[in-house]
Scaffold this motif. Structure first.
Motif, PDB file in Angstrom:
ATOM      1  N   SER A  21       3.624  -6.113   3.802  1.00  0.00           N
ATOM      2  CA  SER A  21       2.371  -5.763   4.054  1.00  0.00           C
ATOM      3  C   SER A  21       1.787  -5.280   2.618  1.00  0.00           C
ATOM      4  O   SER A  21       0.469  -5.345   2.551  1.00  0.00           O
ATOM      5  CB  SER A  21       1.867  -4.536   5.026  1.00  0.00           C
ATOM      6  N   LEU A  22       2.405  -5.182   1.398  1.00  0.00           N
ATOM      7  CA  LEU A  22       2.074  -4.694   0.167  1.00  0.00           C
ATOM      8  C   LEU A  22       2.291  -5.612  -0.811  1.00  0.00           C
ATOM      9  O   LEU A  22       1.509  -5.591  -1.807  1.00  0.00           O
ATOM     10  CB  LEU A  22       2.541  -3.347  -0.060  1.00  0.00           C
ATOM     11  N   GLY A  23       3.306  -6.383  -0.647  1.00  0.00           N
ATOM     12  CA  GLY A  23       3.665  -7.567  -1.628  1.00  0.00           C
ATOM     13  C   GLY A  23       4.632  -7.022  -2.982  1.00  0.00           C
ATOM     14  O   GLY A  23       4.518  -7.513  -3.816  1.00  0.00           O
ATOM     15  N   PHE A  24       5.092  -5.784  -2.704  1.00  0.00           N
ATOM     16  CA  PHE A  24       5.909  -5.363  -3.533  1.00  0.00           C
ATOM     17  C   PHE A  24       7.098  -4.492  -3.003  1.00  0.00           C
ATOM     18  O   PHE A  24       6.935  -3.944  -2.121  1.00  0.00           O
ATOM     19  CB  PHE A  24       5.248  -4.554  -4.793  1.00  0.00           C
ATOM     20  N   CYS A  25       8.148  -4.156  -3.768  1.00  0.00           N
ATOM     21  CA  CYS A  25       9.152  -3.485  -3.629  1.00  0.00           C
ATOM     22  C   CYS A  25       9.202  -2.039  -4.035  1.00  0.00           C
ATOM     23  O   CYS A  25       8.482  -1.758  -5.119  1.00  0.00           O
ATOM     24  CB  CYS A  25      10.343  -4.156  -3.764  1.00  0.00           C
ATOM     25  N   LEU A  26      10.089  -1.082  -3.586  1.00  0.00           N
ATOM     26  CA  LEU A  26      10.235   0.171  -4.252  1.00  0.00           C
ATOM     27  C   LEU A  26      11.174   0.044  -5.284  1.00  0.00           C
ATOM     28  O   LEU A  26      12.163  -0.836  -5.405  1.00  0.00           O
ATOM     29  CB  LEU A  26      10.684   1.127  -3.013  1.00  0.00           C
ATOM     30  N   GLY A  27      11.211   0.807  -6.299  1.00  0.00           N
ATOM     31  CA  GLY A  27      12.168   0.982  -7.278  1.00  0.00           C
ATOM     32  C   GLY A  27      13.468   1.601  -7.001  1.00  0.00           C
ATOM     33  O   GLY A  27      13.337   2.295  -5.845  1.00  0.00           O
ATOM     34  N   THR A  28      14.259   1.803  -7.776  1.00  0.00           N
ATOM     35  CA  THR A  28      15.617   2.366  -7.732  1.00  0.00           C
ATOM     36  C   THR A  28      16.115   3.634  -8.842  1.00  0.00           C
ATOM     37  O   THR A  28      17.284   3.439  -9.130  1.00  0.00           O
ATOM     38  CB  THR A  28      16.905   1.237  -7.452  1.00  0.00           C
ATOM     39  N   ARG A  29      15.135   4.174  -9.368  1.00  0.00           N
ATOM     40  CA  ARG A  29      15.294   4.816 -10.382  1.00  0.00           C
ATOM     41  C   ARG A  29      16.170   5.967  -9.972  1.00  0.00           C
ATOM     42  O   ARG A  29      16.761   6.829 -10.732  1.00  0.00           O
ATOM     43  CB  ARG A  29      13.923   5.477 -10.941  1.00  0.00           C
ATOM     44  N   GLY A  30      16.356   6.479  -8.549  1.00  0.00           N
ATOM     45  CA  GLY A  30      17.216   7.070  -8.260  1.00  0.00           C
ATOM     46  C   GLY A  30      18.752   7.151  -8.733  1.00  0.00           C
ATOM     47  O   GLY A  30      19.363   8.157  -8.386  1.00  0.00           O
ATOM     48  N   PRO A  65       0.022 -13.233  -3.042  1.00  0.00           N
ATOM     49  CA  PRO A  65      -1.131 -12.788  -2.500  1.00  0.00           C
ATOM     50  C   PRO A  65      -1.296 -11.608  -1.731  1.00  0.00           C
ATOM     51  O   PRO A  65      -2.180 -11.023  -1.578  1.00  0.00           O
ATOM     52  CB  PRO A  65      -1.433 -14.166  -1.428  1.00  0.00           C
ATOM     53  N   ALA A  66       0.027 -11.165  -1.356  1.00  0.00           N
ATOM     54  CA  ALA A  66      -0.037  -9.972  -0.524  1.00  0.00           C
ATOM     55  C   ALA A  66      -0.375  -8.687  -1.789  1.00  0.00           C
ATOM     56  O   ALA A  66      -1.109  -7.738  -1.243  1.00  0.00           O
ATOM     57  CB  ALA A  66       1.130  -9.634   0.035  1.00  0.00           C
ATOM     58  N   LEU A  67      -0.025  -8.815  -2.892  1.00  0.00           N
ATOM     59  CA  LEU A  67      -0.249  -7.825  -3.800  1.00  0.00           C
ATOM     60  C   LEU A  67      -1.436  -7.867  -4.360  1.00  0.00           C
ATOM     61  O   LEU A  67      -2.094  -6.776  -4.382  1.00  0.00           O
ATOM     62  CB  LEU A  67       0.735  -7.989  -5.373  1.00  0.00           C
ATOM     63  N   ALA A  68      -2.178  -9.091  -4.294  1.00  0.00           N
ATOM     64  CA  ALA A  68      -3.557  -9.166  -4.638  1.00  0.00           C
ATOM     65  C   ALA A  68      -4.445  -8.588  -3.610  1.00  0.00           C
ATOM     66  O   ALA A  68      -5.477  -7.963  -3.881  1.00  0.00           O
ATOM     67  CB  ALA A  68      -3.933 -10.809  -4.730  1.00  0.00           C
ATOM     68  N   GLN A  69      -4.044  -8.741  -2.500  1.00  0.00           N
ATOM     69  CA  GLN A  69      -4.835  -8.070  -1.346  1.00  0.00           C
ATOM     70  C   GLN A  69      -4.659  -6.566  -1.277  1.00  0.00           C
ATOM     71  O   GLN A  69      -5.358  -5.862  -1.181  1.00  0.00           O
ATOM     72  CB  GLN A  69      -4.318  -8.672   0.083  1.00  0.00           C
ATOM     73  N   THR A  70      -3.378  -5.992  -1.643  1.00  0.00           N
ATOM     74  CA  THR A  70      -3.086  -4.613  -1.923  1.00  0.00           C
ATOM     75  C   THR A  70      -4.157  -4.073  -3.059  1.00  0.00           C
ATOM     76  O   THR A  70      -4.835  -3.041  -2.612  1.00  0.00           O
ATOM     77  CB  THR A  70      -1.690  -4.265  -2.083  1.00  0.00           C
ATOM     78  N   TYR A  71      -4.290  -4.582  -4.001  1.00  0.00           N
ATOM     79  CA  TYR A  71      -4.828  -4.123  -5.025  1.00  0.00           C
ATOM     80  C   TYR A  71      -6.451  -4.515  -4.813  1.00  0.00           C
ATOM     81  O   TYR A  71      -7.347  -3.408  -5.037  1.00  0.00           O
ATOM     82  CB  TYR A  71      -4.677  -4.608  -6.484  1.00  0.00           C
ATOM     83  N   ALA A  95      12.972 -12.748   0.379  1.00  0.00           N
ATOM     84  CA  ALA A  95      13.332 -14.214   0.241  1.00  0.00           C
ATOM     85  C   ALA A  95      12.048 -14.856   0.570  1.00  0.00           C
ATOM     86  O   ALA A  95      11.737 -15.995  -0.052  1.00  0.00           O
ATOM     87  CB  ALA A  95      14.457 -14.611   1.157  1.00  0.00           C
ATOM     88  N   GLU A  96      11.297 -14.714   1.274  1.00  0.00           N
ATOM     89  CA  GLU A  96       9.843 -15.240   1.692  1.00  0.00           C
ATOM     90  C   GLU A  96       9.061 -15.273   0.429  1.00  0.00           C
ATOM     91  O   GLU A  96       8.378 -16.355   0.208  1.00  0.00           O
ATOM     92  CB  GLU A  96       9.188 -14.599   2.842  1.00  0.00           C
ATOM     93  N   LEU A  97       8.958 -14.131  -0.371  1.00  0.00           N
ATOM     94  CA  LEU A  97       8.222 -14.232  -1.462  1.00  0.00           C
ATOM     95  C   LEU A  97       8.804 -14.771  -2.729  1.00  0.00           C
ATOM     96  O   LEU A  97       7.965 -15.784  -3.456  1.00  0.00           O
ATOM     97  CB  LEU A  97       7.945 -12.940  -1.706  1.00  0.00           C
ATOM     98  N   TRP A  98      10.138 -14.797  -2.989  1.00  0.00           N
ATOM     99  CA  TRP A  98      10.674 -15.203  -4.341  1.00  0.00           C
ATOM    100  C   TRP A  98      11.423 -16.621  -4.336  1.00  0.00           C
ATOM    101  O   TRP A  98      12.046 -17.013  -5.117  1.00  0.00           O
ATOM    102  CB  TRP A  98      11.578 -14.198  -5.029  1.00  0.00           C
ATOM    103  N   LEU A  99      11.652 -17.137  -3.034  1.00  0.00           N
ATOM    104  CA  LEU A  99      12.203 -18.151  -2.576  1.00  0.00           C
ATOM    105  C   LEU A  99      11.320 -19.236  -1.876  1.00  0.00           C
ATOM    106  O   LEU A  99      11.628 -19.649  -0.769  1.00  0.00           O
ATOM    107  CB  LEU A  99      13.493 -18.217  -1.951  1.00  0.00           C
ATOM    108  N   PRO A 100      10.281 -19.624  -2.562  1.00  0.00           N
ATOM    109  CA  PRO A 100       9.466 -20.448  -1.737  1.00  0.00           C
ATOM    110  C   PRO A 100       9.852 -21.865  -1.577  1.00  0.00           C
ATOM    111  O   PRO A 100      10.573 -22.499  -2.191  1.00  0.00           O
ATOM    112  CB  PRO A 100       8.146 -20.547  -2.938  1.00  0.00           C
ATOM    113  N   GLY A 101       9.752 -22.166  -0.295  1.00  0.00           N
ATOM    114  CA  GLY A 101      10.274 -23.267   0.105  1.00  0.00           C
ATOM    115  C   GLY A 101      11.653 -23.454   0.382  1.00  0.00           C
ATOM    116  O   GLY A 101      12.456 -24.376   0.454  1.00  0.00           O
TER     117      GLY A 101
END
Length: 603
Positions: free
Chosen positions: A439-448, A187-193, A168-174
């Motif tokens: 801390s990374l700016g992304f989520c894990l997948g659910t291909r399982g 920005p967290a993903l930019a920092q990770t890469y 929510a913090e990332l995808w619901l700004p404001g």
């Protein structure tokens, strides 16, 4: 024939993808001297940023490529595996009888990073910095929120706010759903890469050394440590209705690497079609072709053509359900499934009326092994799927019947002036998949969620095995020479819509853009690969442009036909090279108008 956009023709390079920013980034690489592999990697990382509802760094990517230097097609498997602790017994102990479609429990090793970098290392020419900088720039400075992002966030906004605050913090700004066209940043993903890149450049001044150092940072360094910590120390509600943590560990991440494999192939009317192995659904495309060789498609009227293609699709996908799985763990009878003898025996099952049965065959005399039927997950075709349970934010249909994206995939194709070509279908790690690792700016997948929780099934959950993915890039040779790279998002529909493009070009003489624009259709007869694995026996979906007379005839033959909007099914893209290229021929490119997002660029 009218087309929604021109089919591009040129001799320098072509890039087609599901987002114009990725296509532009890829083309900028070709303009500055990079090859198709450099361009595809740069475009692939941009897709992770600008289509977060369709793929992400926590996802995966299968790649088919033609290297002019090697003069052959190769498959790069960027599909991660299940954790070592992921067993059917473990899931039973947790009270889970169907793998969840969201959350941490269904996470597999994020394979996209390894897949892209394997291709860059072995076939590319550019540095890690060169291919990462466009994605870092979009993550840091922002990108426009397309309709699909906004619609997806809107669907899951309440759940994010209540259950997944890091997302929510990332995808619901404001605190609210962003407006269409708003500038989104990560920005967290930019920092990770940026941190991965800094680590790589500090570790080595050599291009290959930097790529290896980046892989170490991702799978054995700080990225892996954050993923393992998040899985071990946090728990979140998923589609099972319960709260679960994850099973991925540092050992799981460190033990995995992308592999290079030979493609599965089938010859068809002078063309050789190449797909992944049966750890993906790719060979189902080939099985459909093997069946269709028994018909004169060019002589059929539209209704007969659609009926025949759909009935062959049902047979091929039934075999997928019964026999496909990770060949490192399961003996898949692929040679028999693709044999002319087997195809002849199966073609005899195609009648004048639609079948409502799931009918796998017996290749080499083997008995099919099918999952137990869950009657609560079999929808009445006359009512459609609206009554079947489908929690928000799961699944991988390209578009719902109301035209809205619920969970999806990306695709990109590249051809360069040197003769190289790439087809790739990145997916997974959608913003609606699981909670963001802050801390990374992304989520894990659910291909399982593709795994079955029944012992002895080919697609059963097994530690360190690959899920039977739906991701299915396509490549075709003409008279033994590289010709066409193509594909689409769309889960179970990928190898139906892609097949229609191929057949339209081969049998109807359509150009790439004409074939993409043509009215599409698909079957939903067999069980879905996605949670909760609903099935709709005898049912199919068509775009209304296919015509009332065709719909009426299909219904007369027993098909349960849902008529969708005129431009709703599939998001195909393709690039091609004339048989004599690089000589006097040209490169060609085309992309899908559906969704107002895909684009092809080239000159």
């Amino acid at each position: 024939m009218f087309t929604t956009r021109p089919e591009l023709t040129g001799d320098h390079g072509m890039v087609a993808s599901t987002h114009w920013l990725a296509s532009g980034a890829g083309m900028s690489v070709l303009e500055r001297g990079g090859n198709a592999f450099d361009a595809a990697v740069a475009a692939g990382f941009v897709l992770q940023v600008v289509e977060p509802h369709l793929n992400g760094p926590g996802g995966e990517v299968p790649i088919l490529l033609w290297s002019e230097a090697d003069a052959r097609v190769s498959v790069i498997c960027g599909q991660g595996v299940a954790p070592a602790a992921a067993t059917i017994e473990k899931m039973t102990d947790l009270g889970v009888d169907i793998m969840p479609g969201t959350g941490l429990l269904a996470a597999t090793v994020p394979g996209a990073f390894g897949g892209w970098l394997r291709m860059l290392a072995e076939h590319g020419t550019w540095s890690l910095r060169d291919v990462l900088e466009p994605a870092i720039a979009y993550a840091e400075h922002g990108f426009p929120a397309v309709n699909g992002i906004v619609n997806t966030i809107g669907v899951v906004a309440e759940m994010l706010a209540a259950e997944w605050p890091t997302s929510a913090e990332l995808w619901l700004p404001g605190g609210g759903v962003p407006a269409i066209g708003a500038r989104l940043r990560n920005p967290a993903l930019a920092q990770t890469y940026g941190r991965v890149l800094a680590h790589a450049e500090a570790a080595s001044s050599d291009r290959d050394g930097q790529i290896q150092a980046a892989l170490d940072a991702w799978y054995r360094g700080f990225v892996a440590e954050e993923i393992a910590r998040f899985c071990a120390q946090t728990s979140w509600r998923d589609t099972s209705g319960e709260v679960h943590g994850g099973l991925l560990t540092l050992d799981d991440l460190g033990a995995w690497s992308a592999t290079v494999e030979e493609p599965s192939t089938l010859d068809y009317h002078g063309y050789t079609v190449c797909k992944t192995g049966p750890w993906g659904q790719g060979p189902v495309f080939l099985q459909q072709l093997a069946l269709l060789r028994g018909f004169d498609l060019s002589a059929m009227d539209p209704a007969d053509y659609v009926h025949t293609v759909v009935e062959c699709s049902k047979l091929a996908f039934a075999d997928r359900e019964a026999f496909y799985g990770d060949p490192d763990f399961v003996d898949v009878p692929l040679k028999a499934l693709l044999s002319e003898e087997y195809a002849r025996s199966r073609v005899a099952l195609v009648g004048e009326s639609a079948s409502a049965e799931l009918r796998p065959g017996r290749p080499d005399g083997r008995e099919p092994v099918l999952p137990a039927v869950r009657r609560d997950l079999v929808a009445d075709a006359s009512r459609g799927m609206s009554d079947a349970p489908m929690p928000d934010g799961v699944g991988e249909p390209t578009l719902q019947s109301d035209g809205q994206v619920r969970g999806d995939t990306c695709h990109l194709d590249v051809a360069d002036r040197f003769g190289n070509m790439v087809s790739a279908t990145p997916s997974g790690g959608w913003l609606q998949s699981s909670p963001v690792i802050p801390s990374l700016g992304f989520c894990l997948g659910t291909r399982g969620q593709m795994f079955r929780l029944e012992e002895d099934l080919p697609a059963a959950l097994r530690p360190r095995s690959r899920p039977r993915t739906t991701l299915s890039p396509s490549f075709a040779l003409r008279d033994g020479k590289p010709w066409l790279a193509f594909g689409t998002p769309g889960g179970d529909q990928q190898d139906q819509w892609s097949l229609q493009l191929f057949l339209s070009v081969v049998h109807r003489g359509l150009g790439l853009q004409e074939a993409i624009d043509a009215p599409a259709f698909h079957s939903v007869h067999f069980p879905s690969s996605f949670y909760p694995r609903t099935a709709q026996p005898g049912a199919m979906v068509v775009e209304e442009r296919i015509g009332d007379d065709v719909v009426a005839e299909l219904r007369r033959r027993g098909h349960e036909v849902t008529v969708d909007g005129p431009w709703t099914l599939g998001r195909l893209s393709a690039v091609a090279r004339d048989a004599d290229f690089p000589g006097d021929g040209f490169l060609r490119g085309a992309a899908n108008p559906r969704g107002a997002q895909g684009y092809a660029v080239g000159r």
